[in-house]
Design a protein around this motif. Structure first.
Motif, PDB file in Angstrom:
ATOM      1  N   THR A  89      19.221  67.498  73.752  1.00 56.70           N
ATOM      2  CA  THR A  89      20.401  66.636  73.615  1.00 56.70           C
ATOM      3  C   THR A  89      20.688  65.995  74.966  1.00 56.70           C
ATOM      4  O   THR A  89      20.145  66.422  75.999  1.00 56.70           O
ATOM      5  N   ARG A  90      21.566  65.005  74.952  1.00 60.87           N
ATOM      6  CA  ARG A  90      21.943  64.375  76.223  1.00 60.87           C
ATOM      7  C   ARG A  90      22.644  65.386  77.130  1.00 60.87           C
ATOM      8  O   ARG A  90      22.489  65.343  78.352  1.00 60.87           O
ATOM      9  N   GLU A  91      23.393  66.319  76.524  1.00 60.92           N
ATOM     10  CA  GLU A  91      24.090  67.344  77.324  1.00 60.92           C
ATOM     11  C   GLU A  91      23.086  68.187  78.114  1.00 60.92           C
ATOM     12  O   GLU A  91      23.342  68.568  79.250  1.00 60.92           O
ATOM     13  N   ASP A  92      21.929  68.486  77.498  1.00 58.77           N
ATOM     14  CA  ASP A  92      20.886  69.234  78.218  1.00 58.77           C
ATOM     15  C   ASP A  92      20.464  68.466  79.474  1.00 58.77           C
ATOM     16  O   ASP A  92      20.229  69.039  80.539  1.00 58.77           O
ATOM     17  N   CYS A  93      20.364  67.148  79.321  1.00 60.07           N
ATOM     18  CA  CYS A  93      19.904  66.314  80.437  1.00 60.07           C
ATOM     19  C   CYS A  93      20.966  66.266  81.543  1.00 60.07           C
ATOM     20  O   CYS A  93      20.644  66.341  82.732  1.00 60.07           O
ATOM     21  N   VAL A  94      22.212  66.139  81.143  1.00 63.28           N
ATOM     22  CA  VAL A  94      23.301  66.129  82.125  1.00 63.28           C
ATOM     23  C   VAL A  94      23.330  67.460  82.878  1.00 63.28           C
ATOM     24  O   VAL A  94      23.496  67.503  84.107  1.00 63.28           O
ATOM     25  N   ALA A  95      23.096  68.548  82.154  1.00 68.59           N
ATOM     26  CA  ALA A  95      23.077  69.862  82.798  1.00 68.59           C
ATOM     27  C   ALA A  95      21.912  69.965  83.784  1.00 68.59           C
ATOM     28  O   ALA A  95      22.043  70.551  84.864  1.00 68.59           O
TER      29      ALA A  95
ATOM     30  N   ALA B 215      19.453  62.352  82.721  1.00 74.64           N
ATOM     31  CA  ALA B 215      20.231  61.569  81.751  1.00 74.64           C
ATOM     32  C   ALA B 215      19.760  60.116  81.712  1.00 74.64           C
ATOM     33  O   ALA B 215      19.822  59.463  80.666  1.00 74.64           O
TER      34      ALA B 215
ATOM     35  N   TRP C 164      16.973  60.111  79.316  1.00 74.16           N
ATOM     36  CA  TRP C 164      17.530  60.171  77.960  1.00 74.16           C
ATOM     37  C   TRP C 164      18.019  58.789  77.513  1.00 74.16           C
ATOM     38  O   TRP C 164      17.671  58.308  76.431  1.00 74.16           O
TER      39      TRP C 164
END
Ligand SMILES: *Cc1c(COP(=O)(O)O)cnc(C)c1O
Length: 432
Positions: A19-25, A402, A405
């Motif tokens: 998910t995009r959240e994984d990338c932000v993390a 991100a 992504w």
């Protein structure tokens, strides 16, 4: 620093889709994220073409103003001494050398990559005339960047001594091409189209076992992968500063010569900057000792001076760390394209194996050109290479997880809606 790779899991494993959240993390723990602020990039642009023209370091505009107003405008001709203009090629060469595993006094920043290939080839040919006078074969690659082949053809034609070209290709692997009748091999460390990387140490050892000298074109490697010229015992190397080293459009290139070869012969572009005593204005050429004999004439000082701004950012990290994060980002790029654009005819032509992957990812698609135009219109700048290749350069100094992504999401939208098929994306530009 050993930072665990957030996406080290293989692209295919049966893990949950990202998910995009994984990338932000992942961005939050990216050791290179702190460099993003040192570059000036326009709002709304995701820049995946730093392997063609690197982004502008923030410090470059100020440095340009200083060179033009103070060094040129005020100090005028005195700046050759007072601002160190005359020594710039060697001083910048030492700084750049740290990024390619070279020692001080082994690199100069000067001329173009194409010209430096000519000098290195000519020097290699002259050395081998002494060591292996009967040899006449020069090896390069069918799939090399064209200028490498063109300039080799030019030298062969000019020498007019029966030298011939042998091209590595699908039918002739490097192990079979580099044999004991070869003078020199000229290979790109990272292929400009596919992103495939040679094992420099292994190829060089094979070449040397056959008495062959090696020239490495580092255009797509310097500032992107962990180049170790001395450790690989390479003979010559050249490369660009305007790609991953962020020197600016057309900024001067570099040439590295193994210290063992520097003083054996002089290269034929024997201009006054390579002379032992340039300001004695002597009638005849006498090469300077060391790497400076690979200089030719007066350099474009404004452009040359700006190379330092890019180097000053890059030397704050290490080539090993750059390549480690780059592999993680290219893994992510590949995985996301496969997860999210899997029902479109995109064929990965970049190797999955980290040991042979540089820092860009390329896919073939029958409408590659139009897709790149449509991406550019949406702010995702990659580029197109014949035939049918979409190429995405990954530059971890100013791109994060991100960003990858977001770029793949825009790609997915363009493919799903076929918006690439609009008439304006079918028009050909001069530069692709
Ligand atoms: C970009 C590139 C060049 C460019 O050479 P110039 O002389 O700067 O035009 C040369 N070789 C390779 C492999 C490249 O990718």
């Amino acid at each position: 620093m050993t930072t665990a790779s957030p996406f080290a899991v293989s692209a295919s494993a049966g893990t949950a889709p990202l998910t995009r959240e994984d990338c932000v993390a992942a961005d939050a723990v990216n050791p290179l994220a702190r460099f993003r602020d040192q570059f000036e990039l326009p709002e709304g642009v995701l820049y995946f073409d730093g392997n063609s023209l690197g982004a502008r370091p923030r410090g470059t505009a100020e440095r340009a103003a200083e060179v033009i107003t103070a060094e040129w405008g005020t100090d005028l001709v005195r700046s050759w001494n007072t601002a160190g203009w005359f020594d710039l090629p060697a001083r910048l060469g030492d700084k750049l050398g740290r990024l390619i595993g070279a020692g001080d006094g082994e690199v100069v920043v000067t001329d173009s990559t194409t010209l430096n290939i000519f000098k290195a080839l000519a020097a290699a040919v002259r050395i081998q005339k002494e060591d292996h006078p009967e040899r006449r074969v020069i090896v390069t690659e069918r799939d090399n960047f064209p200028t490498d082949v063109y300039i080799t053809e030019g030298l062969i034609e000019f020498l007019d001594q029966g030298y011939e070209l042998r091209l590595i290709d699908a039918d002739l692997p490097w192990q079979e091409a580099i044999t004991d009748d070869v003078v020199v091999s000229l290979l790109s460390h990272v292929n400009y189209r596919t992103g495939t990387m040679y094992n420099m140490e292994k190829v060089t050892a094979h070449a040397h076992a056959n008495g062959v000298l090696t020239i490495w074109d580092l255009a797509h490697a310097a500032g992107a992968v962990d180049v170790q010229l001395a450790a690989a015992k390479a003979d010559f190397a050249v490369g660009c500063t305007y790609k991953y080293l962020n020197g600016g459009p057309g900024s001067p290139a570099f040439i590295w010569v193994n210290a063992a070869h520097q003083d054996r012969f002089w290269q034929p572009l024997s201009g006054w900057w390579g002379h032992a005593r340039p300001f004695e204005m002597e009638t005849h050429y006498e090469p300077q000792a060391g790497i400076r004999r690979f200089l030719c004439g007066t350099q474009p000082i404004v452009s040359l001076a700006l190379v330092e701004c890019g180097l000053d950012v890059t030397v704050q990290t290490s080539p090993a760390e750059l390549h480690r994060v780059s592999l993680d980002l290219t893994d992510l790029f590949i995985r996301l394209v496969e997860e999210r654009c899997g029902d479109h005819p995109l064929t990965l032509i970049t190797p999955r194996d980290h040991a042979v992957r540089g820092s860009h990812v390329s896919f073939e698609h029958p409408n590659g050109y139009q897709i790149i135009q449509a991406l550019t219109a949406r702010g995702v700048i990659g580029d197109y290479r014949e035939p049918e290749v979409l190429r995405f350069g990954v530059t971890p100094l100013y791109l994060g997880y991100a960003d990858v992504w977001d770029a793949v999401e825009i790609l997915r939208d363009i493919l799903d809606t076929r918006s690439w098929d609009a008439p304006e994306f079918h028009r050909r530009n001069a530069v692709t």
